[in-house]
Write a protein that holds these residues in place. Structure first.
Motif, PDB file in Angstrom:
ATOM      1  N   VAL A 298      70.798  43.656  62.327  1.00 21.94           N
ATOM      2  CA  VAL A 298      70.196  42.544  63.410  1.00 21.94           C
ATOM      3  C   VAL A 298      68.799  42.097  62.765  1.00 21.94           C
ATOM      4  CG1 VAL A 298      69.193  42.305  65.550  1.00 21.94           C
ATOM      5  CG2 VAL A 298      71.047  43.886  65.452  1.00 21.94           C
ATOM      6  N   ILE A 299      68.045  42.782  62.295  1.00 21.57           N
ATOM      7  CA  ILE A 299      66.809  42.325  61.654  1.00 21.57           C
ATOM      8  C   ILE A 299      66.886  41.171  60.746  1.00 21.57           C
ATOM      9  CG2 ILE A 299      64.594  43.007  60.692  1.00 21.57           C
ATOM     10  CD1 ILE A 299      65.014  45.480  62.430  1.00 21.57           C
ATOM     11  N   GLN A 300      67.814  41.458  59.614  1.00 19.23           N
ATOM     12  CA  GLN A 300      67.922  40.488  58.584  1.00 19.23           C
ATOM     13  C   GLN A 300      68.477  39.211  59.141  1.00 19.23           C
ATOM     14  OE1 GLN A 300      71.061  40.206  55.218  1.00 19.23           O
ATOM     15  NE2 GLN A 300      69.323  41.338  54.573  1.00 19.23           N
ATOM     16  N   THR A 301      69.308  39.201  60.390  1.00 19.93           N
ATOM     17  CA  THR A 301      69.782  37.840  60.768  1.00 19.93           C
ATOM     18  C   THR A 301      68.531  37.189  61.365  1.00 19.93           C
ATOM     19  OG1 THR A 301      71.924  39.005  61.048  1.00 19.93           O
ATOM     20  CG2 THR A 301      71.564  36.868  62.255  1.00 19.93           C
ATOM     21  N   LEU A 302      67.900  38.037  62.132  1.00 22.82           N
ATOM     22  CA  LEU A 302      66.536  37.400  62.892  1.00 22.82           C
ATOM     23  C   LEU A 302      65.531  36.819  61.852  1.00 22.82           C
ATOM     24  CD1 LEU A 302      66.002  40.034  65.741  1.00 22.82           C
ATOM     25  CD2 LEU A 302      67.083  37.908  66.005  1.00 22.82           C
ATOM     26  N   ASN A 303      65.368  37.803  60.664  1.00 24.55           N
ATOM     27  CA  ASN A 303      64.505  37.321  59.547  1.00 24.55           C
ATOM     28  C   ASN A 303      65.043  35.922  58.983  1.00 24.55           C
ATOM     29  OD1 ASN A 303      63.260  39.413  56.731  1.00 24.55           O
ATOM     30  ND2 ASN A 303      62.370  37.399  57.945  1.00 24.55           N
ATOM     31  N   LEU A 304      66.047  35.727  58.840  1.00 15.94           N
ATOM     32  CA  LEU A 304      66.795  34.580  57.893  1.00 15.94           C
ATOM     33  C   LEU A 304      66.548  33.485  59.095  1.00 15.94           C
ATOM     34  CD1 LEU A 304      69.868  36.120  56.112  1.00 15.94           C
ATOM     35  CD2 LEU A 304      67.516  35.547  55.188  1.00 15.94           C
ATOM     36  N   ALA A 305      66.978  33.639  60.309  1.00 17.31           N
ATOM     37  CA  ALA A 305      67.059  32.445  61.215  1.00 17.31           C
ATOM     38  C   ALA A 305      65.443  31.992  61.598  1.00 17.31           C
ATOM     39  CB  ALA A 305      67.531  33.059  62.667  1.00 17.31           C
ATOM     40  N   LYS A 306      64.446  32.950  61.551  1.00 20.66           N
ATOM     41  CA  LYS A 306      63.076  32.512  61.594  1.00 20.66           C
ATOM     42  C   LYS A 306      62.519  31.644  60.314  1.00 20.66           C
ATOM     43  CE  LYS A 306      59.258  32.776  64.166  1.00 20.66           C
ATOM     44  NZ  LYS A 306      59.171  32.217  65.470  1.00 20.66           N
ATOM     45  N   ILE A 307      63.025  32.211  59.343  1.00 19.11           N
ATOM     46  CA  ILE A 307      62.766  31.530  58.133  1.00 19.11           C
ATOM     47  C   ILE A 307      63.338  30.220  57.702  1.00 19.11           C
ATOM     48  CG2 ILE A 307      63.097  31.471  55.310  1.00 19.11           C
ATOM     49  CD1 ILE A 307      62.362  34.706  55.767  1.00 19.11           C
ATOM     50  N   MET A 308      64.628  30.214  58.127  1.00 21.10           N
ATOM     51  CA  MET A 308      65.544  28.772  57.751  1.00 21.10           C
ATOM     52  C   MET A 308      65.285  27.857  58.910  1.00 21.10           C
ATOM     53  SD  MET A 308      68.916  30.140  55.993  1.00 21.10           S
ATOM     54  CE  MET A 308      69.555  31.121  57.363  1.00 21.10           C
ATOM     55  N   HIS A 309      64.861  28.236  60.096  1.00 22.45           N
ATOM     56  CA  HIS A 309      64.973  27.017  61.080  1.00 22.45           C
ATOM     57  C   HIS A 309      63.858  27.550  62.199  1.00 22.45           C
ATOM     58  CE1 HIS A 309      68.781  25.454  59.873  1.00 22.45           C
ATOM     59  NE2 HIS A 309      69.300  26.591  59.910  1.00 22.45           N
ATOM     60  N   PRO A 310      62.497  27.711  61.794  1.00 20.07           N
ATOM     61  CA  PRO A 310      61.445  28.036  62.431  1.00 20.07           C
ATOM     62  C   PRO A 310      61.241  27.173  63.913  1.00 20.07           C
ATOM     63  CG  PRO A 310      60.849  26.899  60.708  1.00 20.07           C
ATOM     64  CD  PRO A 310      62.046  27.156  60.315  1.00 20.07           C
ATOM     65  N   ASP A 311      61.609  26.043  63.721  1.00 19.38           N
ATOM     66  CA  ASP A 311      61.721  24.972  64.923  1.00 19.38           C
ATOM     67  C   ASP A 311      62.746  25.270  66.101  1.00 19.38           C
ATOM     68  OD1 ASP A 311      63.612  24.410  63.146  1.00 19.38           O
ATOM     69  OD2 ASP A 311      63.830  22.095  64.154  1.00 19.38           O
ATOM     70  N   LYS A 312      63.845  26.163  65.673  1.00 23.84           N
ATOM     71  CA  LYS A 312      64.559  26.491  66.643  1.00 23.84           C
ATOM     72  C   LYS A 312      64.664  27.734  67.066  1.00 23.84           C
ATOM     73  CE  LYS A 312      67.938  23.570  64.381  1.00 23.84           C
ATOM     74  NZ  LYS A 312      67.978  22.382  65.364  1.00 23.84           N
ATOM     75  N   TYR A 313      63.788  28.746  66.639  1.00 30.19           N
ATOM     76  CA  TYR A 313      63.441  30.177  67.156  1.00 30.19           C
ATOM     77  C   TYR A 313      62.050  30.293  67.299  1.00 30.19           C
ATOM     78  CZ  TYR A 313      68.395  30.726  65.385  1.00 30.19           C
ATOM     79  OH  TYR A 313      69.598  30.389  65.010  1.00 30.19           O
ATOM     80  N   ASP A 314      61.813  30.738  68.399  1.00 29.90           N
ATOM     81  CA  ASP A 314      60.355  30.491  68.700  1.00 29.90           C
ATOM     82  C   ASP A 314      59.934  32.353  69.042  1.00 29.90           C
ATOM     83  OD1 ASP A 314      61.376  30.969  71.341  1.00 29.90           O
ATOM     84  OD2 ASP A 314      60.329  29.533  72.366  1.00 29.90           O
ATOM     85  N   PHE A 315      60.799  33.232  68.743  1.00 33.25           N
ATOM     86  CA  PHE A 315      60.414  34.644  69.005  1.00 33.25           C
ATOM     87  C   PHE A 315      59.498  34.906  68.179  1.00 33.25           C
ATOM     88  CE2 PHE A 315      64.270  34.395  66.575  1.00 33.25           C
ATOM     89  CZ  PHE A 315      63.889  35.365  65.338  1.00 33.25           C
ATOM     90  N   ASP A 316      58.732  36.237  68.398  1.00 36.99           N
ATOM     91  CA  ASP A 316      57.810  36.806  67.648  1.00 36.99           C
ATOM     92  C   ASP A 316      58.661  37.882  66.894  1.00 36.99           C
ATOM     93  OD1 ASP A 316      56.124  39.122  66.664  1.00 36.99           O
ATOM     94  OD2 ASP A 316      54.394  38.615  68.000  1.00 36.99           O
TER      95      ASP A 316
END
Length: 347
Positions: A298-316
């Motif tokens: 789960v964490i790697q997917t969240l990690n990649l999402a936050k890196i690649m699309h920071p404008d679309k994911y606003d979670f901490d």
């Protein structure tokens, strides 16, 4: 006197029936179908387990069955995540590894396990071991392209260990967290999906070993350029700097367990010519030792999402890491510890 004798014989007979019933109950079995579609008969009560697959070891721990593990493969003992979430693993017997040719059949037999768990790629070993030792061998998945491919291992191990409720709980949590990302990334146009290169393998300093499998990158809304060189077999392949320059990725990711620092890539004159380095888009991310850790899945997917699309994911992200480890392993405050130990990039 005769009445007393009859009463005594009745008591003896009742005790005999109770002992017979207890014995029958202790030797009950159930058939399960593993992830390789093998039907395996296992005892209904499992007290001693050997895991020859690091994924199975981590799943067992997350299901609360760590105390039933009496033997593990060498890779399980090398897993840094297990060392943090279940330090008792270091006291479990190392039975070797079939991958490195050190697996000891004698050590396995001596531990007298009720069941042995193996990876799906070890189907032949499972059949051989089951035939020679008479110990039921259960296989997890072969590879992971979809979330449910990984969750099959949870389903099977949960059934074998009589931990179905906990297994379903973890499965639903993992599925819901991945789906949160997929719901967003599904709407990202192809032209907005960054070209990503994932370099490095655990405990290695070679930056030219690139990841060829790409499920988490795909799920998070990116394109793994390393998939171009995948021809089956190993999940990583050694390439040249010329090949990397030809790909010229938008983002460079470093395996979190590789002995490669972000600064090493950013300061290298050869790598400086790449678009990702020029734009400062080099990150060290969460990655597992071998296979898929359920929390890192789960964490790697969240990690990649936050890196690649920071404008679309606003979670901490840090808070998310701690939540995931808490729900899966029951451990808190782990993000800061792992970030410091492995140099995971702040995002």
């Amino acid at each position: 006197m005769k009445g007393h004798l009859n009463k005594y014989l009745k008591i003896i007979f009742i005790l005999f029936l109770l002992n017979t019933l207890a014995y029958a109950q202790s030797t009950q079995y159930v058939e399960v179908t593993d992830c390789m579609k093998r039907n395996v008969t296992v005892p209904t009560e499992i007290n001693r387990v050997i895991s020859l697959n690091a994924d199975a070891t981590r799943i067992l721990v997350s299901l609360g069955c760590g105390d039933k593990i009496v033997g593990v493969d060498s890779y399980s003992l090398k897993c840094p995540i297990l060392k943090h979430v279940y330090p008792q693993i270091q006291n479990v017997t190392d039975v070797g590894s079939h991958i490195s040719g050190t697996l000891s059949t004698e050590a396995i037999a001596a531990l007298k396990p009720d069941v042995i768990f193996l990876g799906g790629s070890s189907r032949d070993l499972a059949e051989k071991t089951q035939s020679e030792l008479g110990i039921p061998c259960v296989c997890t998945y072969f590879n992971v392209k979809k979330v449910d491919d990984f969750l099959c291992a949870y389903d099977v191990i949960g059934k074998v260990m009589a931990k179905q409720n906990r297994s379903y709980e973890v499965q639903e949590y993992i599925r819901s967290k991945i789906n949160e990302v997929l719901e967003t990334s599904a709407n990202i146009p192809e032209e907005d999906r960054p070209k990503v290169l994932l370099i490095g393998v655990p405990l290695d300093i070679d930056p030219f070993k690139v990841a060829t499998v790409s499920a988490p990158i795909d799920w998070a809304g990116g394109v793994n350029v390393g998939a171009d060189v995948y021809k089956g077999g190993s999940p990583s392949k050694t390439v040249t700097i010329e090949q990397i320059a030809q790909w010229d990725p938008d983002i460079i990711l470093i395996n979190g367990l590789a002995r490669i620092d972000v600064g090493t890539i950013k300061d290298d004159p050869t790598w400086k010519q790449l678009r990702a380095v020029k734009n400062g888009r080099v990150y060290k991310i969460y990655s597992g030792m071998v296979g898929y850790d359920p929390a890192l899945f789960v964490i790697q997917t969240l990690n990649l999402a936050k890196i690649m699309h920071p404008d679309k994911y606003d979670f901490d992200f840090g808070a998310e890491v701690d939540q995931v480890f808490g729900r899966i392993y029951g451990i808190s405050g782990i993000h800061s510890v792992l970030q410091a130990e492995f140099g995971i990039s702040e995002i």
